[in-house]
Motif scaffolding. Structure first.
Motif, mmCIF file in Angstrom:
data_model
loop_
_atom_site.group_PDB
_atom_site.id
_atom_site.type_symbol
_atom_site.label_atom_id
_atom_site.label_comp_id
_atom_site.label_asym_id
_atom_site.label_seq_id
_atom_site.Cartn_x
_atom_site.Cartn_y
_atom_site.Cartn_z
ATOM 1 N N HIS A 80 -34.377 0.841 -15.688
ATOM 2 C CA HIS A 80 -33.871 -0.494 -15.357
ATOM 3 C C HIS A 80 -33.084 -1.049 -16.535
ATOM 4 C CE1 HIS A 80 -33.948 -4.906 -14.909
ATOM 5 N NE2 HIS A 80 -33.784 -4.615 -13.634
ATOM 6 N N THR A 81 -33.594 -0.849 -17.736
ATOM 7 C CA THR A 81 -32.887 -1.342 -18.915
ATOM 8 C C THR A 81 -31.543 -0.634 -19.072
ATOM 9 O OG1 THR A 81 -35.026 -1.764 -19.978
ATOM 10 C CG2 THR A 81 -33.073 -1.732 -21.400
ATOM 11 N N GLU A 82 -31.524 0.672 -18.831
ATOM 12 C CA GLU A 82 -30.263 1.413 -18.882
ATOM 13 C C GLU A 82 -29.262 0.841 -17.877
ATOM 14 O OE1 GLU A 82 -28.439 5.665 -17.466
ATOM 15 O OE2 GLU A 82 -30.551 5.654 -18.056
ATOM 16 N N ARG A 83 -29.754 0.546 -16.668
ATOM 17 C CA ARG A 83 -28.861 0.000 -15.642
ATOM 18 C C ARG A 83 -28.293 -1.351 -16.065
ATOM 19 N NH1 ARG A 83 -29.548 -3.373 -11.420
ATOM 20 N NH2 ARG A 83 -31.826 -3.349 -11.556
ATOM 21 N N MET A 84 -29.125 -2.188 -16.694
ATOM 22 C CA MET A 84 -28.632 -3.476 -17.167
ATOM 23 C C MET A 84 -27.552 -3.299 -18.229
ATOM 24 S SD MET A 84 -30.048 -5.848 -15.395
ATOM 25 C CE MET A 84 -29.576 -7.268 -16.381
ATOM 26 N N TRP A 85 -27.753 -2.346 -19.140
ATOM 27 C CA TRP A 85 -26.730 -2.077 -20.157
ATOM 28 C C TRP A 85 -25.474 -1.500 -19.519
ATOM 29 C CZ3 TRP A 85 -26.166 -3.388 -25.175
ATOM 30 C CH2 TRP A 85 -27.290 -3.917 -25.830
ATOM 31 N N ARG A 86 -25.643 -0.707 -18.479
ATOM 32 C CA ARG A 86 -24.487 -0.119 -17.804
ATOM 33 C C ARG A 86 -23.681 -1.197 -17.078
ATOM 34 N NH1 ARG A 86 -23.982 5.392 -17.008
ATOM 35 N NH2 ARG A 86 -26.144 5.892 -17.522
ATOM 36 N N GLU A 87 -24.373 -2.130 -16.440
ATOM 37 C CA GLU A 87 -23.701 -3.137 -15.622
ATOM 38 C C GLU A 87 -23.277 -4.370 -16.415
ATOM 39 O OE1 GLU A 87 -26.342 -4.001 -12.410
ATOM 40 O OE2 GLU A 87 -26.168 -1.999 -11.521
ATOM 41 N N HIS A 88 -24.022 -4.708 -17.464
ATOM 42 C CA HIS A 88 -23.750 -5.942 -18.213
ATOM 43 C C HIS A 88 -23.680 -5.681 -19.715
ATOM 44 C CE1 HIS A 88 -24.459 -8.156 -14.488
ATOM 45 N NE2 HIS A 88 -25.588 -7.480 -14.347
ATOM 46 N N GLY A 89 -23.256 -4.475 -20.073
ATOM 47 C CA GLY A 89 -23.247 -4.092 -21.479
ATOM 48 C C GLY A 89 -22.405 -4.981 -22.362
ATOM 49 N N THR A 90 -21.271 -5.467 -21.839
ATOM 50 C CA THR A 90 -20.427 -6.320 -22.679
ATOM 51 C C THR A 90 -21.137 -7.629 -23.028
ATOM 52 O OG1 THR A 90 -19.347 -7.125 -20.655
ATOM 53 C CG2 THR A 90 -18.227 -5.394 -21.890
ATOM 54 N N VAL A 91 -21.890 -8.175 -22.066
ATOM 55 C CA VAL A 91 -22.646 -9.403 -22.333
ATOM 56 C C VAL A 91 -23.763 -9.128 -23.334
ATOM 57 C CG1 VAL A 91 -24.128 -11.192 -21.329
ATOM 58 C CG2 VAL A 91 -22.126 -10.360 -20.066
ATOM 59 N N MET A 92 -24.457 -8.013 -23.152
ATOM 60 C CA MET A 92 -25.599 -7.719 -24.008
ATOM 61 C C MET A 92 -25.160 -7.349 -25.427
ATOM 62 S SD MET A 92 -27.860 -5.878 -21.032
ATOM 63 C CE MET A 92 -29.399 -5.648 -21.906
ATOM 64 N N ARG A 93 -24.030 -6.656 -25.553
ATOM 65 C CA ARG A 93 -23.502 -6.382 -26.890
ATOM 66 C C ARG A 93 -23.087 -7.683 -27.573
ATOM 67 N NH1 ARG A 93 -22.230 -1.361 -28.816
ATOM 68 N NH2 ARG A 93 -20.686 -2.309 -30.188
ATOM 69 N N ALA A 94 -22.424 -8.554 -26.819
ATOM 70 C CA ALA A 94 -22.012 -9.843 -27.385
ATOM 71 C C ALA A 94 -23.227 -10.664 -27.799
ATOM 72 C CB ALA A 94 -21.169 -10.614 -26.376
ATOM 73 N N ALA A 95 -24.306 -10.570 -27.021
ATOM 74 C CA ALA A 95 -25.528 -11.288 -27.369
ATOM 75 C C ALA A 95 -26.097 -10.772 -28.680
ATOM 76 C CB ALA A 95 -26.560 -11.140 -26.258
ATOM 77 N N ALA A 96 -26.183 -9.445 -28.810
ATOM 78 C CA ALA A 96 -26.724 -8.867 -30.038
ATOM 79 C C ALA A 96 -25.863 -9.205 -31.241
ATOM 80 C CB ALA A 96 -26.831 -7.352 -29.874
ATOM 81 N N GLU A 97 -24.549 -9.236 -31.045
ATOM 82 C CA GLU A 97 -23.637 -9.466 -32.157
ATOM 83 C C GLU A 97 -23.501 -10.936 -32.539
ATOM 84 O OE1 GLU A 97 -20.173 -7.590 -30.601
ATOM 85 O OE2 GLU A 97 -20.974 -5.555 -30.884
ATOM 86 N N ASN A 98 -23.831 -11.839 -31.615
ATOM 87 C CA ASN A 98 -23.682 -13.272 -31.885
ATOM 88 C C ASN A 98 -25.013 -14.004 -31.989
ATOM 89 O OD1 ASN A 98 -20.576 -14.167 -31.544
ATOM 90 N ND2 ASN A 98 -21.018 -12.452 -30.191
ATOM 91 N N ALA A 99 -26.110 -13.266 -31.951
ATOM 92 C CA ALA A 99 -27.431 -13.902 -31.978
ATOM 93 C C ALA A 99 -27.647 -14.731 -33.242
ATOM 94 C CB ALA A 99 -28.520 -12.848 -31.848
ATOM 95 N N ALA A 100 -27.112 -14.265 -34.363
ATOM 96 C CA ALA A 100 -27.346 -14.971 -35.629
ATOM 97 C C ALA A 100 -26.530 -16.252 -35.738
ATOM 98 C CB ALA A 100 -27.020 -14.048 -36.803
ATOM 99 N N ARG A 101 -25.389 -16.346 -35.064
ATOM 100 C CA ARG A 101 -24.525 -17.531 -35.215
ATOM 101 C C ARG A 101 -24.563 -18.470 -34.023
ATOM 102 N NH1 ARG A 101 -19.170 -13.880 -35.918
ATOM 103 N NH2 ARG A 101 -19.819 -12.270 -34.459
ATOM 104 N N ASN A 102 -25.160 -18.034 -32.922
ATOM 105 C CA ASN A 102 -25.291 -18.891 -31.748
ATOM 106 C C ASN A 102 -26.783 -19.040 -31.468
ATOM 107 O OD1 ASN A 102 -25.528 -19.788 -28.990
ATOM 108 N ND2 ASN A 102 -23.410 -19.170 -28.628
ATOM 109 N N GLU A 103 -27.315 -20.200 -31.792
ATOM 110 C CA GLU A 103 -28.772 -20.402 -31.728
ATOM 111 C C GLU A 103 -29.321 -20.158 -30.325
ATOM 112 O OE1 GLU A 103 -32.117 -23.895 -32.554
ATOM 113 O OE2 GLU A 103 -30.024 -24.206 -33.146
ATOM 114 N N ALA A 104 -28.615 -20.637 -29.312
ATOM 115 C CA ALA A 104 -29.102 -20.474 -27.938
ATOM 116 C C ALA A 104 -29.118 -19.001 -27.536
ATOM 117 C CB ALA A 104 -28.229 -21.277 -26.970
ATOM 118 N N VAL A 105 -28.083 -18.270 -27.939
ATOM 119 C CA VAL A 105 -28.021 -16.840 -27.639
ATOM 120 C C VAL A 105 -29.137 -16.096 -28.368
ATOM 121 C CG1 VAL A 105 -26.669 -14.730 -27.999
ATOM 122 C CG2 VAL A 105 -25.574 -16.790 -27.077
ATOM 123 N N GLY A 106 -29.288 -16.392 -29.661
ATOM 124 C CA GLY A 106 -30.323 -15.727 -30.438
ATOM 125 C C GLY A 106 -31.714 -15.975 -29.902
ATOM 126 N N ARG A 107 -31.969 -17.219 -29.498
ATOM 127 C CA ARG A 107 -33.289 -17.555 -28.961
ATOM 128 C C ARG A 107 -33.542 -16.831 -27.644
ATOM 129 N NH1 ARG A 107 -32.689 -22.514 -29.398
ATOM 130 N NH2 ARG A 107 -31.961 -22.999 -27.297
#
Length: 201
Positions: free
Chosen positions: A97-124
């Motif tokens: 299921h996690t693989e499928r989420m990365w396959r379907e929404h990978g751009t969102v999840m990569r952006a989340a990981a990369e912006n977690a430190a500078r966007n408090e809501a995303v990081g939380r």
């Protein structure tokens, strides 16, 4: 007493259209080049109307991450409630299921990981979701026979470490071809199974 309508409100539909447009733009242009005007245009509304729903591009990203994380949390809840599935199968199901989420929404999840430190809501949202999933997988590890203690070798600590390792494994694999994600799943499954399978004497 009136019946509550099952039909989404116009505002809800517009908000989802904005998020859909932003996710498409994120995949095509990336976060840096994506503009509020592009998002509004993609959703078929004016830039001014967008600000009724979101304060900024970073706020749109937070909304995208929250929507994606909600789906992962639902899966975590199902994993925690399902006590009939053997632990090894529960691990397999969670990873696929996690693989499928990365396959379907990978751009969102990569952006989340990369912006977690500078966007408090995303990081939380990102950290809380990993912790929720880790708690669900802790219960799977306990069912596999691991001790449910608070120490570094307890099921909670192991599940947390494994979930963060899984997050990083998929993050590194995402963006490559589909075979890379599949390979990541096979490797991650091997690690999880070695943890939950007692060594032979």
């Amino acid at each position: 007493m009136g019946r509550r309508s099952e039909t989404p409100r116009k505002g809800d539909l517009r908000e989802q259209a904005l998020l859909d447009a932003a996710e498409g733009l994120l995949a095509r242009t990336g976060l840096e080049r994506m503009t509020v005007e592009d998002i509004a245009k993609g959703a078929g509304i004016s830039r001014g109307s967008l600000y009724f729903y979101f304060d900024s591009k970073q706020d749109v990203l937070a909304g995208l991450v929250a929507r994606t994380m909600a789906a992962i949390r639902e899966d975590a809840a199902r994993a925690a409630e399902d006590t009939a599935t053997p632990p090894a199968q529960a691990v397999e199901r969670a990873l696929r299921h996690t693989e499928r989420m990365w396959r379907e929404h990978g751009t969102v999840m990569r952006a989340a990981a990369e912006n977690a430190a500078r966007n408090e809501a995303v990081g939380r949202a990102w950290e809380e979701t990993v912790e929720v999933f880790a708690d669900a997988m802790r219960q799977v590890l306990v069912r596999a026979g691991l001790p449910d203690g608070d120490g570094p070798t307890g099921a909670g600590a192991l599940a947390r470490a494994l979930c963060w390792m899984t997050e990083r494994g998929y993050y590194r694999a995402c963006g490559d071809d589909g075979d890379t994600l599949d390979s990541a799943t096979r490797t991650l499954r091997e690690v999880w199974l070695r943890v939950i399978t007692p060594p032979r004497p």
